[in-house]
Design an enzyme around this catalytic site. Structure first.
Site, PDB file in Angstrom:
ATOM      1  N   LEU A  22      -1.307  -5.368   4.251  1.00  0.00           N
ATOM      2  CA  LEU A  22      -0.717  -4.056   4.012  1.00  0.00           C
ATOM      3  C   LEU A  22       0.796  -4.191   4.088  1.00  0.00           C
ATOM      4  O   LEU A  22       1.307  -5.180   4.623  1.00  0.00           O
ATOM      5  CB  LEU A  22      -1.205  -3.052   5.053  1.00  0.00           C
ATOM      6  CG  LEU A  22      -2.706  -2.731   5.035  1.00  0.00           C
ATOM      7  CD1 LEU A  22      -3.083  -1.931   6.267  1.00  0.00           C
ATOM      8  CD2 LEU A  22      -3.083  -1.984   3.764  1.00  0.00           C
ATOM      9  N   SER A  23       1.503  -3.192   3.595  1.00  0.00           N
ATOM     10  CA  SER A  23       2.966  -3.317   3.602  1.00  0.00           C
ATOM     11  C   SER A  23       3.494  -3.458   5.020  1.00  0.00           C
ATOM     12  O   SER A  23       4.505  -4.124   5.241  1.00  0.00           O
ATOM     13  CB  SER A  23       3.618  -2.124   2.895  1.00  0.00           C
ATOM     14  OG  SER A  23       3.324  -0.918   3.561  1.00  0.00           O
ATOM     15  N   GLU A  24       2.822  -2.824   6.002  1.00  0.00           N
ATOM     16  CA  GLU A  24       3.255  -2.957   7.395  1.00  0.00           C
ATOM     17  C   GLU A  24       2.065  -2.972   8.336  1.00  0.00           C
ATOM     18  O   GLU A  24       1.086  -2.241   8.128  1.00  0.00           O
ATOM     19  CB  GLU A  24       4.167  -1.793   7.814  1.00  0.00           C
ATOM     20  CG  GLU A  24       5.436  -1.656   7.008  1.00  0.00           C
ATOM     21  CD  GLU A  24       6.491  -2.695   7.311  1.00  0.00           C
ATOM     22  OE1 GLU A  24       6.352  -3.435   8.311  1.00  0.00           O
ATOM     23  OE2 GLU A  24       7.466  -2.762   6.536  1.00  0.00           O
ATOM     24  N   THR A  25       2.173  -3.795   9.372  1.00  0.00           N
ATOM     25  CA  THR A  25       1.302  -3.722  10.532  1.00  0.00           C
ATOM     26  C   THR A  25       2.189  -3.450  11.735  1.00  0.00           C
ATOM     27  O   THR A  25       3.169  -4.174  11.965  1.00  0.00           O
ATOM     28  CB  THR A  25       0.521  -5.024  10.738  1.00  0.00           C
ATOM     29  OG1 THR A  25      -0.371  -5.226   9.628  1.00  0.00           O
ATOM     30  CG2 THR A  25      -0.289  -4.982  12.023  1.00  0.00           C
ATOM     31  N   CYS A  46      10.691   0.627  10.285  1.00  0.00           N
ATOM     32  CA  CYS A  46       9.655   1.058   9.338  1.00  0.00           C
ATOM     33  C   CYS A  46       9.232   2.472   9.693  1.00  0.00           C
ATOM     34  O   CYS A  46       8.726   2.712  10.802  1.00  0.00           O
ATOM     35  CB  CYS A  46       8.449   0.126   9.368  1.00  0.00           C
ATOM     36  SG  CYS A  46       7.142   0.705   8.255  1.00  0.00           S
TER      37      CYS A  46
END
Length: 262
Positions: free
Chosen positions: A44-47, A71
């Protein structure tokens, strides 16, 4: 070792909208290599990972390839998990991050309001090849902060953009935002970040720390309605109170709750 994981669609009132982020609560920090490998596996784009620290939480964010300084959507997702899934009683969450202390307030209307430091983008000259890489012919203005912010006149051009991501990855910025006024919102945006392993981010809260001050000045207003995304979109509310901060608000929806085995 087993870790609880949540996948949350941030900046959307329902699943399948906004921007998905993984959120993993931790009792203590794991080695950075493990955090990065989990983020790579999640794809995913961010964790986001958080660890309780006194009355607040230490919070970190990883793309599939790098740790980042800020983020927005994964911060919103983390606050949603704490408030709605883990029963955190506080009305205001305090996150300690690489960008300083970030606060998220739970509103009576279900909106989560994030208090972020504002960026002060500077007007810049258009670098060679940038418009061509985006598939654009002209722009009204260019600003630079962490990102390039390309302001265009026609918001209808946004949905048709098909950037050259290899070309965009050569520019020494975190990402490139293309933004315009209109289409039922104060402004609309798409954001591309191939340099940090995210070709397109559906909704980039941190980018609005630059976008909101730009549009507040251009439109002459402090409170702004915003939409970001291409095929997948999310909605935000931004406020620029003039104190060096930006208040970014949105909703979130739970998509998945499960277990990571590492």
């Amino acid at each position: 070792m087993q870790l609880e994981i949540f996948q949350v669609d941030a900046f959307s009132a329902e699943p399948f909208g906004g921007n998905p982020a993984a959120v993993i609560p931790l009792e203590h920090w794991l080695p950075d290599q493990v955090l990065q490998r989990i983020a790579e596996e999640n794809n995913l784009s961010e964790t986001a990972y958080f660890v309780r620290n006194g009355e607040g939480f230490d919070l970190r964010w990883f793309t599939p390839t790098v740790e980042v300084d800020l983020c927005g959507h994964a911060t919103l997702a983390s606050a949603y998990v704490l408030f709605e899934q883990l029963g955190e009683p506080a009305q205001v969450l305090r996150f300690n991050t690489r960008s300083g202390e970030l606060r998220v307030t739970r509103g009576d209307d279900g909106l989560l309001a994030m208090d972020f430091p504002a960026k002060q983008p500077a007007a810049a000259e258009m670098p060679a090849g940038l418009l061509e890489a985006l598939g654009l012919h002209q722009a009204l203005a260019l600003y630079r902060s962490d990102d390039y912010v390309v302001v265009i006149e026609d918001p209808l051009l946004l949905d048709a953009l098909q950037p050259d991501f290899v070309a965009l990855s050569r520019y020494d910025v975190r990402g490139i935002a293309v933004t315009a006024a209109g289409r039922g919102f104060d402004f609309v945006t798409r954001w591309f970040g191939p340099r940090v392993g995210v070709n397109e981010d559906p909704v980039t809260g941190s980018a609005h720390t630059s976008l909101a001050p730009i549009w507040a000045e251009r439109l002459g207003k402090q409170r702004l309605t915003c939409e970001q995304g291409g095929a997948r979109k999310g909605q935000l509310h931004c406020e620029v109170p003039g104190n060096g901060r930006v208040i970014i608000s949105g909703r979130a929806a739970l998509y998945l709750r499960g277990t990571v085995f590492v």
